[in-house]
Design an enzyme around this catalytic site. Structure first.
Site, short mmCIF file in Angstrom:
data_model
loop_
_atom_site.label_atom_id
_atom_site.label_comp_id
_atom_site.label_asym_id
_atom_site.label_seq_id
_atom_site.Cartn_x
_atom_site.Cartn_y
_atom_site.Cartn_z
N ALA A 70 -0.55 22.60 4.05
CA ALA A 70 -1.32 23.73 3.56
C ALA A 70 -1.68 23.45 2.11
CB ALA A 70 -0.48 25.00 3.65
N GLY A 115 1.80 21.47 7.28
CA GLY A 115 0.77 21.93 8.22
C GLY A 115 0.03 20.79 8.89
N GLU A 118 2.20 19.87 11.72
CA GLU A 118 2.13 21.01 12.66
C GLU A 118 0.81 20.99 13.43
OE1 GLU A 118 4.98 24.28 10.53
OE2 GLU A 118 3.15 23.75 9.46
N GLU A 138 8.38 21.11 3.61
CA GLU A 138 8.39 22.48 3.06
C GLU A 138 9.68 22.81 2.34
OE1 GLU A 138 7.22 21.63 6.02
OE2 GLU A 138 5.46 22.82 6.55
N1 COA Z 1 -2.05 21.15 -1.40
C1 COA Z 1 -2.90 21.07 -2.41
N2 COA Z 1 -3.24 19.93 -3.02
C2 COA Z 1 -2.69 18.80 -2.56
C3 COA Z 1 -1.78 18.80 -1.48
C4 COA Z 1 -1.48 20.04 -0.89
N3 COA Z 1 -0.67 20.15 0.18
N4 COA Z 1 -1.39 17.53 -1.25
C5 COA Z 1 -2.04 16.77 -2.15
N5 COA Z 1 -2.83 17.54 -2.93
C6 COA Z 1 -3.68 17.11 -4.02
C7 COA Z 1 -2.89 16.79 -5.29
O1 COA Z 1 -2.61 17.95 -6.00
C8 COA Z 1 -3.82 15.86 -6.00
O2 COA Z 1 -4.83 16.63 -6.63
P1 COA Z 1 -5.33 16.26 -8.14
O3 COA Z 1 -5.89 14.87 -8.01
O4 COA Z 1 -6.35 17.30 -8.42
O5 COA Z 1 -4.11 16.30 -9.00
C9 COA Z 1 -4.49 15.09 -4.88
O6 COA Z 1 -4.31 15.87 -3.70
C10 COA Z 1 -3.86 13.74 -4.63
O7 COA Z 1 -2.47 13.92 -4.44
P2 COA Z 1 -1.33 13.19 -5.33
O8 COA Z 1 -0.10 14.01 -5.26
O9 COA Z 1 -1.86 12.86 -6.68
O10 COA Z 1 -1.18 11.84 -4.48
P3 COA Z 1 0.15 10.95 -4.37
O11 COA Z 1 -0.29 9.71 -3.69
O12 COA Z 1 0.85 10.85 -5.65
O13 COA Z 1 1.11 11.79 -3.37
C11 COA Z 1 1.66 13.13 -1.46
C12 COA Z 1 0.71 12.07 -2.06
C13 COA Z 1 1.09 13.54 -0.09
C14 COA Z 1 3.06 12.54 -1.27
C15 COA Z 1 1.73 14.35 -2.38
O14 COA Z 1 0.41 14.75 -2.69
C16 COA Z 1 2.45 15.54 -1.79
O15 COA Z 1 3.67 15.55 -1.76
N6 COA Z 1 1.68 16.58 -1.36
C17 COA Z 1 2.24 17.81 -0.88
C18 COA Z 1 2.79 17.66 0.52
C19 COA Z 1 3.45 18.95 0.96
O16 COA Z 1 4.44 19.39 0.41
N7 COA Z 1 2.88 19.58 2.02
C20 COA Z 1 3.41 20.78 2.58
C21 COA Z 1 2.78 21.95 1.92
S1 COA Z 1 3.43 23.49 2.54
#
Ligand code: COA
Length: 264
Positions: A70, A115, A118, A138
């Site tokens: 999400a 998500g 999911e 999460e």
């Molecule tokens: N919601 C909103 N934005 C997200 C996102 C999410 N679930 N996942 C990634 N993004 C955004 C980041 O904020 C970043 O934006 P920015 O460039 O404006 O800062 C962009 O996508 C790239 O992500 P980044 O974190 O810089 O890449 P990374 O390679 O360092 O890490 C992940 C990749 C997937 C490991 C990391 O983004 C992450 O942990 N995301 C969240 C996953 C999560 O917890 N999902 C469940 C949500 S309930």
């Protein structure tokens, strides 16, 4: 392939009877916001009765991510009631996909987190790129998965493995996901869409009414006690005995030719 805009953050490509639906927010690693969730719901509601569509493949834009969950920006600061509404909105979308009468295949091209996993689990089949990472992180944010993660994950991989993923929040790679039955196949990244297309085409050669009834038999049956589920299966079997498809399928077998199913 035709290109169509079906809703915010989604892209649709059409290849014959297969629709390739791409979650297209690469700058956010394809995180789902409200409009994307509603766009997915709308697409699957409309496509259910569209005879030109035989199967759907869902994937994410770019080569890094399927769906990274999400959109955290949208859900941060939710009250309990807002959280409940958001969870219901997502669950309704995923129920529409799970009960879709034609096969839905997730082509997992990178991160399938929260998500995203999911969404992939509500699809009927999952193929993954060797670079995919699948998880329910999460708990690391201090929340509970709300789009079915605590329910579909144990049903697919068993309680022990599901609890390990849900409680640690740590993702599994494609090879482990394959070993635990979370995905059906793992292929090289550049072979992913071809693999999903091939799988869809193999299913499309079969009797469409039987495909729909098998989906219904498995989906509904898994929610019932076994004796009731077996009765339900008999009802689907009986229905399939009355179709033109079964006449054609059995006749084609006896005449040693390929069947020409009409889906009725
Ligand atoms: N919601 C909103 N934005 C997200 C996102 C999410 N679930 N996942 C990634 N993004 C955004 C980041 O904020 C970043 O934006 P920015 O460039 O404006 O800062 C962009 O996508 C790239 O992500 P980044 O974190 O810089 O890449 P990374 O390679 O360092 O890490 C992940 C990749 C997937 C490991 C990391 O983004 C992450 O942990 N995301 C969240 C996953 C999560 O917890 N999902 C469940 C949500 S309930």
């Amino acid at each position: 392939m035709d290109l169509m805009e079906v809703g915010s953050g989604l892209r649709l490509d059409v290849d014959g009877r297969i629709s390739l639906l791409t979650v297209n927010r690469p700058e956010k690693l394809n995180a789902l916001n409200g409009r994307t969730v509603d766009g997915l719901s709308q697409f699957f509601r409309d496509a259910a009765t569209d005879d030109d569509i035989g199967a759907v493949i869902v994937t994410g834009a770019g080569d890094r991510s399927f769906v990274a969950g999400a959109d955290i920006e949208e859900i941060t600061g939710f009250s309990a009631l807002e959280g409940r509404d958001w969870g219901r909105r997502g669950q309704e979308m995923l129920a529409t996909i799970e009960s879709f009468p034609k096969p839905v295949i997730a082509a997992i091209n990178g991160y399938a987190l929260g998500g995203g996993l999911e969404l992939a689990m509500a699809c009927h089949l999952r193929v993954a790129s060797s670079s995919a990472l699948l998880g329910q992180p999460e708990v690391k944010l201090g929340i509970v998965p709300g789009f079915g993660g605590t329910q579909r994950l144990p049903r697919i991989v068993g309680k022990g493995r599901a609890l390990e993923m849900l409680l640690t929040g740590e993702p599994v790679g494609a090879t482990r996901a394959l070993a635990m039955g979370l995905v059906n196949a793992v292929v090289k990244p550049d072979e992913l869409i071809g693999e999903a297309m091939g799988l869809a085409q193999r299913i499309l050669r079969n009797g469409p009414v039987a495909v729909a009834l098998i989906l219904q038999s498995v989906n509904r049956g898994l929610e019932m006690p076994l004796a009731e589920a077996l009765e339900w299966e008999v009802a689907q079997y009986a229905l399939s005995c009355s179709t033109e498809d079964v006449r054609e399928g059995t006749r084609a077998f006896l005449e040693r030719r390929k069947p020409d199913f009409r889906g009725r």
